[in-house]
Design a protein around this motif. Structure first.
Motif, PDB file in Angstrom:
ATOM      1  N   GLU A 283       8.238   1.703   9.989  1.00  0.00           N
ATOM      2  CA  GLU A 283       8.151   2.098  11.393  1.00  0.00           C
ATOM      3  C   GLU A 283       6.779   2.661  11.758  1.00  0.00           C
ATOM      4  O   GLU A 283       6.578   3.141  12.873  1.00  0.00           O
ATOM      5  N   ALA A 284       5.833   2.640  10.830  1.00  0.00           N
ATOM      6  CA  ALA A 284       4.497   3.179  11.097  1.00  0.00           C
ATOM      7  C   ALA A 284       3.802   2.386  12.195  1.00  0.00           C
ATOM      8  O   ALA A 284       4.025   1.170  12.355  1.00  0.00           O
ATOM      9  N   ASP A 285       2.955   3.087  12.961  1.00  0.00           N
ATOM     10  CA  ASP A 285       2.220   2.429  14.034  1.00  0.00           C
ATOM     11  C   ASP A 285       1.174   1.459  13.499  1.00  0.00           C
ATOM     12  O   ASP A 285       0.842   0.459  14.148  1.00  0.00           O
ATOM     13  N   HIS A 286       0.625   1.784  12.312  1.00  0.00           N
ATOM     14  CA  HIS A 286      -0.449   0.960  11.759  1.00  0.00           C
ATOM     15  C   HIS A 286      -0.306   0.978  10.240  1.00  0.00           C
ATOM     16  O   HIS A 286      -0.218   2.049   9.634  1.00  0.00           O
ATOM     17  N   ILE A 287      -0.255  -0.185   9.634  1.00  0.00           N
ATOM     18  CA  ILE A 287      -0.125  -0.287   8.181  1.00  0.00           C
ATOM     19  C   ILE A 287      -1.364  -0.977   7.627  1.00  0.00           C
ATOM     20  O   ILE A 287      -1.775  -2.029   8.124  1.00  0.00           O
ATOM     21  N   ILE A 288      -1.952  -0.367   6.607  1.00  0.00           N
ATOM     22  CA  ILE A 288      -3.142  -0.913   5.954  1.00  0.00           C
ATOM     23  C   ILE A 288      -2.760  -1.344   4.544  1.00  0.00           C
ATOM     24  O   ILE A 288      -2.139  -0.580   3.794  1.00  0.00           O
ATOM     25  N   VAL A 289      -3.104  -2.557   4.178  1.00  0.00           N
ATOM     26  CA  VAL A 289      -2.789  -3.101   2.857  1.00  0.00           C
ATOM     27  C   VAL A 289      -4.068  -3.095   2.012  1.00  0.00           C
ATOM     28  O   VAL A 289      -5.073  -3.702   2.408  1.00  0.00           O
ATOM     29  N   LEU A 290      -4.023  -2.392   0.880  1.00  0.00           N
ATOM     30  CA  LEU A 290      -5.158  -2.326  -0.039  1.00  0.00           C
ATOM     31  C   LEU A 290      -4.895  -3.195  -1.260  1.00  0.00           C
ATOM     32  O   LEU A 290      -3.766  -3.236  -1.767  1.00  0.00           O
ATOM     33  N   ASP A 291      -5.937  -3.842  -1.725  1.00  0.00           N
ATOM     34  CA  ASP A 291      -5.849  -4.619  -2.961  1.00  0.00           C
ATOM     35  C   ASP A 291      -7.208  -4.567  -3.647  1.00  0.00           C
ATOM     36  O   ASP A 291      -8.226  -4.978  -3.071  1.00  0.00           O
TER      37      ASP A 291
ATOM     38  N   THR B  34       1.093   7.161  13.335  1.00  0.00           N
ATOM     39  CA  THR B  34       1.296   7.205  11.889  1.00  0.00           C
ATOM     40  C   THR B  34       0.642   5.980  11.267  1.00  0.00           C
ATOM     41  O   THR B  34       0.953   4.843  11.625  1.00  0.00           O
ATOM     42  N   THR B  35      -0.292   6.247  10.357  1.00  0.00           N
ATOM     43  CA  THR B  35      -0.985   5.175   9.639  1.00  0.00           C
ATOM     44  C   THR B  35      -0.483   5.179   8.202  1.00  0.00           C
ATOM     45  O   THR B  35      -0.519   6.207   7.529  1.00  0.00           O
ATOM     46  N   ALA B  36       0.004   4.037   7.749  1.00  0.00           N
ATOM     47  CA  ALA B  36       0.520   3.928   6.383  1.00  0.00           C
ATOM     48  C   ALA B  36      -0.431   3.092   5.540  1.00  0.00           C
ATOM     49  O   ALA B  36      -1.082   2.171   6.047  1.00  0.00           O
ATOM     50  N   ILE B  37      -0.497   3.426   4.260  1.00  0.00           N
ATOM     51  CA  ILE B  37      -1.357   2.697   3.324  1.00  0.00           C
ATOM     52  C   ILE B  37      -0.483   2.243   2.157  1.00  0.00           C
ATOM     53  O   ILE B  37       0.171   3.067   1.509  1.00  0.00           O
ATOM     54  N   VAL B  38      -0.461   0.955   1.929  1.00  0.00           N
ATOM     55  CA  VAL B  38       0.341   0.406   0.836  1.00  0.00           C
ATOM     56  C   VAL B  38      -0.568  -0.461  -0.035  1.00  0.00           C
ATOM     57  O   VAL B  38      -1.655  -0.880   0.372  1.00  0.00           O
ATOM     58  N   GLY B  39      -0.095  -0.733  -1.214  1.00  0.00           N
ATOM     59  CA  GLY B  39      -0.863  -1.569  -2.140  1.00  0.00           C
ATOM     60  C   GLY B  39      -0.317  -1.409  -3.541  1.00  0.00           C
ATOM     61  O   GLY B  39       0.506  -0.521  -3.827  1.00  0.00           O
TER      62      GLY B  39
END
Length: 576
Positions: A534-542, A362-367
């Motif tokens: 709990e995601a396996d990979h989290i990507i932070v966008l800005d 699970t890849t999550a994207i936050v920002g």
């Protein structure tokens, strides 16, 4: 001329019907032209000399000719109507499929309201012109030419009345058409505006009422409606002017025929029957011209509509439609130096984005808001075409995958959940029509929607209104998630799809999803840290760039942007 090209192109399959129209209209017109001659013969050779046998025989001939004329006219109108309706149907279908082939940016460039107007009102204008043309394009010229010939044949001395009245009628019509052309274009644009305002107000009725903006929106509609009314009144004024002028020309021509014809009869240069026939022929000529006027008056508006339709039909989709390639090996999603910007934007929304969402993770994207999260997600199913870099699924560029391949691979739950009118079952089967009830119930269970669907009287057969307006926002989101699960794709895309759920339901849903999506590639865009921690990979966008990547714990240790997001939410959650 686009109108001519558009109609001829769509008329090709119906040439047998059009040929039948031409033949039947020809027969009907010739029969109509023959009747005044028979009437003149009855007057001059029957009534004036008292020949009853001639009156009966000629009268029977007139009855037969009348039946032929009526039957041919009915047949011509029937085939003409079928042809016009078929062309209208084909046009609507072609516009519909063209709009479906356009990308999201193309649709936004036209606008939803104008696309609806073009597929309804504009097609109707072209369709009605085709109907009028098929009914009068043969009868009008033959009636004019034949009527002039027959009128001159009856009496050459009165023929000058024809050469005066017909050009005068054409001059009046030509003047009005020149005036009407720009008004019809403006009218179609005003109709677009009214449709746009009404559609916006219906869709946003809850927001309007929440902010008590009914009066303001009523004023907006009043202004749009008033602008359309003003243009319509200007068009109506020209039509009001047109018909009295045409009738005046008809009455003046009739009076002139009776006046000058009476003098010729009194001097013995003309018989009463010939005068009657000449008057009938002149009226037939002018009525034919008047009917032709009706058709001509429709040409400007239909021409504008044809141009608007051609704009849609000739639009080149910004997204190419690939024929498909070898199936991808696996279903990992890879972004390589991807950039994207909306037309007219000052800067790109995404800039040099590179990452890989692996299978079974699970890849999550936050920002922050406006950082490009939803845009990034929309690039995967090729709703937008990257302006730089590549997006690959299983090592294959997404631009090389057919729509069928893409639909089998990707299940998208959009940021704004949307349900179609129908039932719960029909909506869940949208991505996989052959799904059975057990699979639908399992999808509802995972999406935490089973309880409220079971509570409905018809359960899976429960009705759903257009847009899902008869269920709550949270229920609508869960049904959209269940729809994606029922399709059984290999890649799940959740675009802020849990925002309307309470924290408890959110946690239960995430736990169920982790089991149901085992082995699949899952990409989640979310605002809530509790959803993706709990995601396996989290990507932070800005600002469209990746400023951090890792697990929740790793980002808490070394990423300031992520820590700010977490801190803001924890304080809010703590306060609540």
């Amino acid at each position: 001329m686009k109108l001519l090209g558009l109609t001829l192109r769509h008329a090709k399959p119906y040439w047998p019907w059009i040929t039948a129209v031409l033949i039947l209209q020809l027969i009907s017109t010739i029969a109509a032209l023959y009747l005044p001659t028979l009437n003149a013969q009855i007057i001059d050779k029957g009534i004036s000399v008292g020949d009853t046998d001639f009156i009966w025989s000629t009268g029977m001939t007139m009855i037969v000719v009348c039946f032929v004329q009526v039957a041919a006219a009915i047949g011509g109108i029937y085939f003409g109507a079928r042809t016009a309706m078929a062309i209208g149907r084909d046009l609507r279908r072609e516009v519909y499929y063209r709009v479906n082939a356009l990308g999201a940016l193309d649709v936004s460039r036209f606008g939803t309201a104008t696309l609806i107007t073009r597929n309804t009102n504009d097609v109707q204008q072209v369709q009605m012109l085709v109907l009028m043309a098929l009914n009068f394009m043969v009868s009008t010229p033959i009636m004019c030419i034949g009527g002039i010939f027959m009128a001159v044949r009856e009496d050459v001395g009165l023929s000058w009345l024809v050469w005066v009245s017909v050009p005068l009628l054409f001059a009046v019509v030509g003047f009005l058409v020149v005036k009407l052309l720009p008004l019809f274009r403006e009218m179609q644009e005003r109709i677009d505006t009214v449709n746009a305002v009404v559609r916006e107000q219906i869709v946003g009725i809850r927001v309007i009422r929440a902010f008590v903006r009914e009066k303001f929106e009523a004023e907006r509609y009043r202004d749009a409606n008033l602008n359309l009314t003003r243009v319509s009144v200007r068009v109506g004024n020209l039509f009001v002017l047109m018909f009295p002028l045409i009738m005046m020309i008809l009455h003046l021509a009739t009076a002139a025929v009776l006046w000058f014809g009476g003098h010729r009869i009194s001097s013995g240069q003309m018989q009463i029957g010939s005068l009657t026939a000449f008057l009938q022929y002149l009226l037939q000529i002018l009525v034919a011209v008047m009917m032709g006027v009706f058709m001509v008056m429709m040409i400007p508006r239909a021409a504008i509509s044809a141009e608007r339709l051609d704009d849609v039909l000739s639009a080149v989709p910004s997204l190419a439609v690939p024929q498909g390639t070898a199936p991808p090996v696996g279903h990992a999603v890879e972004f390589s130096a991807v950039s994207f910007g909306y037309p007219g934007a000052e800067r790109p929304v995404l800039n040099n984005v590179t990452f890989t969402a692996r299978e079974g993770q699970t890849t999550a994207i936050v920002g922050s808001t406006g950082s490009g999260k939803s845009t990034l997600l929309n690039l995967i199913p090729l709703l937008f075409d990257p302006q730089g870099g590549t997006v690959r699924i299983g090592g294959v560029d997404v631009s090389e995958l057919s729509r069928r391949q893409m639909a089998d691979l990707v299940g998208l739950v959009p940021q704004k959940p949307y349900l179609f009118s129908g039932t719960v079952a029909s909506n869940l089967k949208f991505g996989r029509p052959d799904a059975d009830d057990d699979e639908l119930w399992e999808a509802l269970r995972v999406a935490q929607a089973k309880d409220f669907v079971e509570g409905k009287p018809k359960q899976l057969g429960a009705p759903i209104a257009q847009g899902g307006t008869n269920v709550s926002g949270g229920q609508r989101q869960r049904l959209c998630i269940a729809r994606a699960l029922a399709a059984q794709p290999r890649i799940f895309l959740f675009d802020d799809s849990f925002s309307a759920l309470d924290v408890t339901t959110d946690q239960r849903l995430c736990a169920s999803l982790s089991e149901a999506t085992t082995g699949a590639t899952v990409i989640i865009v979310a605002q809530r840290i509790s959803t993706i921690r709990e995601a396996d990979h989290i990507i932070v966008l800005d600002n469209g760039e990746i400023v951090g990547a890792g697990t929740h714990e790793q980002l808490l240790d070394d990423n300031d942007t992520y820590r700010e997001i977490v801190a803001s939410q924890l304080s809010i959650e703590g306060a609540s």
